[in-house]
Write an enzyme that holds these catalytic residues in place. Sequence first.
Site, PDB file in Angstrom:
ATOM      1  N   GLU A  30      -4.855   0.622  -2.946  1.00  0.00           N
ATOM      2  CA  GLU A  30      -3.992   1.591  -3.630  1.00  0.00           C
ATOM      3  C   GLU A  30      -2.621   1.566  -2.979  1.00  0.00           C
ATOM      4  O   GLU A  30      -2.502   1.427  -1.764  1.00  0.00           O
ATOM      5  CB  GLU A  30      -4.616   2.993  -3.532  1.00  0.00           C
ATOM      6  CG  GLU A  30      -3.876   4.072  -4.313  1.00  0.00           C
ATOM      7  CD  GLU A  30      -2.833   4.795  -3.498  1.00  0.00           C
ATOM      8  OE1 GLU A  30      -1.910   5.397  -4.099  1.00  0.00           O
ATOM      9  OE2 GLU A  30      -2.909   4.761  -2.252  1.00  0.00           O
ATOM     10  N   SER A  31      -1.571   1.675  -3.808  1.00  0.00           N
ATOM     11  CA  SER A  31      -0.198   1.712  -3.329  1.00  0.00           C
ATOM     12  C   SER A  31       0.128   0.425  -2.572  1.00  0.00           C
ATOM     13  O   SER A  31      -0.009  -0.671  -3.118  1.00  0.00           O
ATOM     14  CB  SER A  31       0.020   2.962  -2.482  1.00  0.00           C
ATOM     15  OG  SER A  31       1.375   3.176  -2.216  1.00  0.00           O
ATOM     16  N   ALA A  32       0.564   0.543  -1.306  1.00  0.00           N
ATOM     17  CA  ALA A  32       0.832  -0.671  -0.532  1.00  0.00           C
ATOM     18  C   ALA A  32      -0.407  -1.546  -0.446  1.00  0.00           C
ATOM     19  O   ALA A  32      -0.304  -2.779  -0.361  1.00  0.00           O
ATOM     20  CB  ALA A  32       1.312  -0.298   0.874  1.00  0.00           C
TER      21      ALA A  32
END
Length: 557
Positions: free
Chosen positions: A240-242
Amino acid sequence: MILHLALSVLSIVIGASLVAATPTPVVVNRASPTVQLDNATVTGVAGQTTNSWLGIPFAQPPVGSLRFQLPQPLPSYNASFSATAYGPSCPQQAISVPLPSVLPAEAVSVIDNLTNWISGLTTPSSEDCLTINICAPAHATPDSKLPVLAWIYGGGFEIGSSDTYSGTTIVDRAVELDVPAIYVSMNYRVTAFGFLASKEVQDAGVGNLGLQDQRLALKWIQQYISNFGGDPTKVTIWGESAGAISVSLQMLTNGGNTEGLFRAAFMQSGSPIPVGDITHGQPYYDFLVNETGCASSDDTLECLRGVEYETLMDAINQTPNIFDYQSLILAWLPRADGVFLTDDPQQLVLQGSVADIPFVTGDCDDEGTLFSLSTLNITNSDDSGLYSWLKTYWLPNATESQIEAAMALYPPDPADGSPFNTSDLYALTPEYKRIAAFQGDAIFQGPRRFFLEHQSSKQSTWAFLSKRFKSVPVLGSFHGTDTVNVYNGGDMADYLVRFATNLDPNGDTGIEWPQYTVNSPNLLTFLDGLVPLEITQDTYRVEAMEGITNLTLEYPI
C-alpha cells in the site's frame, strides 16, 4: 450528527487496526513452533490459530562499512535462535501531520489519531533492521505448499515497518475461505538510508537500496518459505502507498524478468510514478554532506558511511518530509539509477519492461487531501500562489504556458475539487480542494490509469476504487483508508486471498469483479451505505489525468 458518527466509526476502526497491528500474536498453551533454517532451529510463537516467526534476519546488518551499500545476503544460519519478537524498524524520518488553524474540530480529531499512529511507528529503530516475519496457519507443514502473500509496507519512503500490521487476520480469513495462505512481511531501508540519491551514489551503483532490500527479501522467501509450509512458486507481492509503488517497481526492474520471485501483484494506492534521474536528489545529498562535516572529504559517500548515527539522523530530519510544504515532491524516493531502474518508471512501461503477471491495482477516491493540508497558505484567488508552487516544486523546467494549461485542467471551483462530490464543503482555502485533486491525480490516480491502459491488453488486470469513509470531514475517502478494509477483515481481504490462491479475486464474496480492459475499464467500487459494492467505469477526469500524465512524462519529478 452524520459527520460525528462517521468520525467515530473511522476512529474506532483505525484504532482497532492499530491495536491488531503492533503486538506479537496472542500466545496460547501449546508447544512453540519450530522450523529448520540451514543448520539452525528457529523457535516461533504459537498463536490461537497461527504460528509466527518474527524478526528473522534476512541480510547482513547494513551498518558500518555496509551503510549505503547493497544488501548482503547471510552466508547461512548455523546457530539456533528464537524468533518471537519483531525486529527494530529501520531508521525513521521525523514526521508530523500539520494541524492548520482553519480545520474543523472533527478533522483535527482524525488528524490527531493519524499523528499518534505515525509517532507510534517511529520507535524502536536501528540501522540493523533487515528482518522478515512469517505468519502461517497452525496446521501448515513443510509439505503444505500454500500460496504466499508478501507484504511491503508504505510510509512515503520515509517511515514504515513490517510490524505495523499483523498478518494473523489475513491468514485466519484465508483459512475460513478455504484458501489457506502464508503471510510474510519484510523490513526495508527508508528515508536517506534507503533512497540516497546523487551522482556519487549513481557512480557507486548503490541507488534504490530500499528496493534492493525488498528484492533480497523476496530471494530469501524463495530459499526458505517451503520450510514454513509455503510454495515459492506461488508468491504474490502486495503493498500500500509506497509499498504499492515498490510492488510496481519490482515488476519493472530487470527488464520485467521476475526471476521466479513472484507470480502476481496487488497494489493499493501506488503505481509506477513519474520519477526522473537519480541526480535529481543531488541537493538533498549535498545538504547531508554539508551538515555532517563531509564536504571537505575526497570521498563524500564513504565519509557519510562513517558519520555518527545521531549526527546523520539529525541532518536527515532537517530535510523535507511528506507533510512539508512541497508535499508529494519527496526528498527521498526511488529514482532512475541505471541499475534497479534503468529509466523513469513510466518510460519503462512504455518500453515494455513489465513483468507478465496478473495484477490488481486501485486507489482511494480522495488520495490528495491529506497531503494538501501543508499548502493552505496558498490562498491567492488569482492563481499566482498556485503557479509559483507548481513552478518551484512540481514543474521547474516547464514553460509558463504548460503550467497554466495544467492549472486549467483543475478548475478553482471547490465543487470540482477533492474530497470529490462534496459540493462547496471543506473549501478551507480557495485552492485547497483544487490542489488536493491535482496531487491525488498526479501521483496516484493518473499513474494507475496509465499503467492499466498500457498493460490491460497484455495481462489479466483488475482495478478498484475505494469511496468508503466519504463522510470524514475535510479528508473524505483519504489515502490509506482502504487498509482498514483489508486488515480488519473487510471484503477486500476476501478478494485479496482468493487472488493469491487462484490468480483471480472472485469467489463467493460480494459481487463479480470483471477484469479491466481499455474498452471496458471496470472498477470494483467500495461504497458506504446499504450497497457496499458496485461496478463503475474508470472514465472520470479523463482530460485532466491525461494532461498531467503527459506533462510528468516530459518533466518527471
